[in-house]
Design an enzyme around this catalytic site. Structure first.
Site, PDB file in Angstrom:
ATOM      1  N   HIS A 172      88.415  -5.414   5.182  1.00  0.00           N
ATOM      2  CA  HIS A 172      88.668  -5.235   6.811  1.00  0.00           C
ATOM      3  C   HIS A 172      87.447  -4.977   7.429  1.00  0.00           C
ATOM      4  CE1 HIS A 172      90.635  -4.899  10.369  1.00  0.00           C
ATOM      5  NE2 HIS A 172      91.848  -4.211   9.953  1.00  0.00           N
ATOM      6  N   ASP A 391      96.368 -24.753   7.650  1.00  0.00           N
ATOM      7  CA  ASP A 391      96.646 -25.779   7.180  1.00  0.00           C
ATOM      8  C   ASP A 391      95.623 -26.092   6.004  1.00  0.00           C
ATOM      9  OD1 ASP A 391      97.102 -28.258   5.680  1.00  0.00           O
ATOM     10  OD2 ASP A 391      97.411 -29.412   7.764  1.00  0.00           O
TER      11      ASP A 391
END
Length: 458
Positions: A172, A391
């Site tokens: 992070h 995708d």
């Protein structure tokens, strides 16, 4: 969760981890993280998980040319050419500052197989995803050692139905949710045959450094300790039960009708559902009337007025936190509109000129403190994120988003314009929360003299 998913059990057959380095030579050297990046509370690996069906124009046989593990491994190597700091390692300087050593060593990659079909995960996937320990490389945790180890972990798990699961964990300190999405979209574009990502990644971390000397211009209660933290009703590490609550269009409509006329059309779905669930959660946890409770939400600092503008393609941490505070008594006994007003006022404060810069100044002045979670309901709104649309060459995922929830939660998009709110609470508190949500929706519907909307617990 659906019954089929809650009882699911399987073991993934994992290959040995391998390092996937950039496909081409990349620059070497040290790169500083920003003072927003470099917070102790970001020293963990953010996980996201995606489920894809078989097909999508590709063959998914293990021995076939279009094996998802091979395609994604190659695309990852190509993406790391552009996002080469993610192929490096974090080092900690003597002053505690984190820097990226751009070594080009790469991220950790595991391919796996599991004798389970996508349908066995249940009709509706939602965090916490069943059996995440089998689908992610690392155990889920809110803290971790992040230095001198890979910054990126990826596991591709082929399912017996021909579909697959893509699980990713990224440090992070390097990226926020927008940055994760941008990077994974690049992997997907390269997996689909593009020569380069549509969005060029930009480092530009100096734009979110503190001034010299630091001079905060805003108040930042997110870094102020809550009163009597040791006696909070909810503690890290406590055993929680999980539920996911779907607020459909009808639920949202009846809640909106509880607001004064001047607020109805100005109140976003985020404000409305946040206010409602904050009240229900606070009541369920049983805080005393005079005890302070907080609502904390993530704010995207990109495009903030008065800050040094961040360029398109910036993938570092640009997030800040807004905080609303009141007493449990005022929150739970007052009208829904009062909770909406408190959160809306906090949102306005985060839009002040120079707010993100002020956060960077505060973080440095206070020695990179962790934000406060005691007596705090923490929410990230992902309904407008493109995370659920990533995708990888097999079409849109059946599910794409966080793998788990802990003390924090998310607003996730649902079909038909609804919003799903996963929730983790102690067992008795969860019972009270569910009852409170149902009662609140029924009362709101009754006040309109219509049939009660039906809350769906996933």
């Amino acid at each position: 969760m659906a019954a089929a998913a809650s009882s699911l059990a399987f073991t993934a057959r994992r290959g040995d981890p391998e390092l996937v380095a950039p496909a081409e030579a990349t620059p070497r050297g040290l790169k500083r993280l920003s003072d927003i990046d470099d917070q102790d509370c970001f020293r963990f690996y953010r996980s996201v998980i995606f489920f894809y069906r078989a097909g999508g124009g590709r063959a998914t046989s293990r021995d076939g040319e279009e094996d998802p593990a091979r395609v994604i491994r190659d695309a990852l190597a190509a993406a790391l050419v552009h996002y080469y700091p993610l192929a490096g390692r974090l080092r900690e300087l003597p002053c505690g500052k984190l820097v990226v050593d751009c070594t080009g060593e790469g991220g950790s990659f595991v391919e796996a197989d599991a004798d389970v079909a996508l349908e066995e995960f249940g009709d509706t996937l939602c965090p916490p995803i069943p059996c995440t320990g089998e689908l992610l490389c690392l155990p889920e945790s809110n803290s971790a050692v992040v230095t001198n180890r890979p910054l990126l972990y990826v596991q591709v798990t082929r399912l017996k139905c021909g579909g697959f699961v893509f699980g990713s964990q990224i440090c992070h300190n390097l990226v926020d949710a927008v940055g994760v999405t941008q990077f994974l979209q690049a992997v997907g574009e390269l997996a689909s045959g593009m020569a380069a990502p549509r969005v060029r990644p930009v480092w530009a971390r100096d734009l979110l450094d503190a001034r010299d000397p630091p001079r905060p211009t805003c108040h930042h209660p997110e870094y102020e300790p809550a009163s009597d933290e040791a006696n909070d009703k909810l503690r890290p590490g406590e055993k929680l039960v999980h539920g996911a609550f779907l607020f459909g269009r009808d639920d949202i409509a009846v809640l909106r009708e509880q607001l004064p006329a001047f607020m109805k059309h100005r109140c976003s779905r985020f404000l409305l559902i946040s206010a409602f669930t904050w009240r229900c959660r606070t009541a369920a946890l049983g805080y005393g009337p005079g005890e302070e409770v907080r609502f904390m939400f993530v704010v995207n600092g990109r495009g903030r007025r008065g800050d040094r503008p961040l360029p398109d393609g910036f993938y570092g941490n640009a997030l800040t936190f807004g905080v609303a505070r009141t007493t449990a008594g005022e929150l739970c006994s007052g009208p829904l509109s009062r909770a909406v007003e408190l959160i809306a006022a906090a949102l306005v404060r985060t839009a002040a000129d120079g707010y993100t810069q002020s956060v960077a100044d505060t973080v440095v002045l206070r020695g990179r403190p962790r934000f406060t979670t005691a007596r705090t309901y923490v929410v990230t709104d992902l309904t407008k994120s493109a995370l659920h649309e990533v995708d990888l060459g097999w079409g849109r995922p059946v599910f794409g988003g966080p793998a788990t929830t802990t003390l924090a939660t998310f607003h996730l998009p649902a079909s038909g314009g609804g919003i799903v709110v996963p929730m983790g609470l102690p067992p008795r508190a969860m019972e009270r929360f569910e009852a409170g949500v149902r009662a609140g929706l029924a009362a709101a519907a009754a006040s309109r003299a219509v049939e009660p909307a039906v809350l769906s617990k996933i």
